[in-house]
Design a protein around this motif. Sequence first.
Motif, short mmCIF file in Angstrom:
data_model
loop_
_atom_site.label_atom_id
_atom_site.label_comp_id
_atom_site.label_asym_id
_atom_site.label_seq_id
_atom_site.Cartn_x
_atom_site.Cartn_y
_atom_site.Cartn_z
N SER A 44 -3.10 6.53 -1.19
CA SER A 44 -2.06 6.14 -0.14
C SER A 44 -1.75 4.77 -0.28
O SER A 44 -0.47 4.53 -0.45
N LEU A 45 -2.52 3.88 -0.41
CA LEU A 45 -2.39 2.49 -0.54
C LEU A 45 -1.97 2.10 -2.10
O LEU A 45 -1.08 1.34 -1.99
N GLY A 46 -1.95 2.83 -3.02
CA GLY A 46 -1.52 2.87 -4.25
C GLY A 46 -0.18 2.88 -4.29
O GLY A 46 0.56 2.53 -5.09
N LEU A 47 0.18 4.04 -3.57
CA LEU A 47 1.67 4.69 -3.76
C LEU A 47 2.49 3.79 -2.68
O LEU A 47 3.69 3.88 -2.96
N MET A 48 1.99 3.09 -1.56
CA MET A 48 2.97 2.80 -0.47
C MET A 48 3.96 1.82 -0.95
O MET A 48 5.24 1.82 -0.84
N ARG A 49 3.53 0.73 -1.73
CA ARG A 49 4.45 -0.60 -2.18
C ARG A 49 5.32 -0.13 -3.18
O ARG A 49 6.49 -0.35 -3.11
N PRO A 50 4.99 0.85 -4.36
CA PRO A 50 5.80 1.26 -5.10
C PRO A 50 7.08 2.27 -4.47
O PRO A 50 8.30 2.02 -4.94
N LEU A 51 6.75 3.03 -3.71
CA LEU A 51 7.69 3.80 -3.04
C LEU A 51 8.57 3.10 -2.03
O LEU A 51 9.69 3.31 -1.97
N LYS A 52 7.91 2.02 -1.54
CA LYS A 52 8.83 1.25 -0.53
C LYS A 52 9.64 0.50 -1.34
O LYS A 52 10.97 0.49 -0.78
N GLY A 53 9.27 0.01 -2.40
CA GLY A 53 10.14 -0.65 -3.32
C GLY A 53 11.34 0.27 -3.92
O GLY A 53 12.31 -0.17 -4.09
#
Length: 119
Positions: free
Chosen positions: A92-101
């Motif tokens: 979850s933490l690994g995907l959050m920033r790239p998906l928000k970007g």
Amino acid sequence: MSKPNPLLAGVAGRCPNCGEGFLFDGFLKVAPACEACGYDFAKADSGDGPAVFVIMIAGFVVAFSALFVEFALHPPVWVHLILWLPATLIISLGLMRPLKGAMLAAQFMNKASEHRNDE
């Protein structure tokens, strides 16, 4: 210099306009403007989109993996807790920033803005 792919720049956490400046001013806080080109991120809002995609992707991966391990190995419940709680957190933490970007870059690519119709 050619324009970068906005979607790839967003996934990398870079400005979708120039690809040089940072998109984030922290882990998930969007920077007020690009430090390289000055592009204004003030109206950029990804909403709940990244969180929904993270829930769907992480939920699928962890649930499928947990079911596979359960039917293949039949471990005790504590093994599931030790395996899948940290896995859920890391995914979850690994995907959050790239998906928000990516969501912010998609708004940039499609020239999306808030629209109001007061008729």
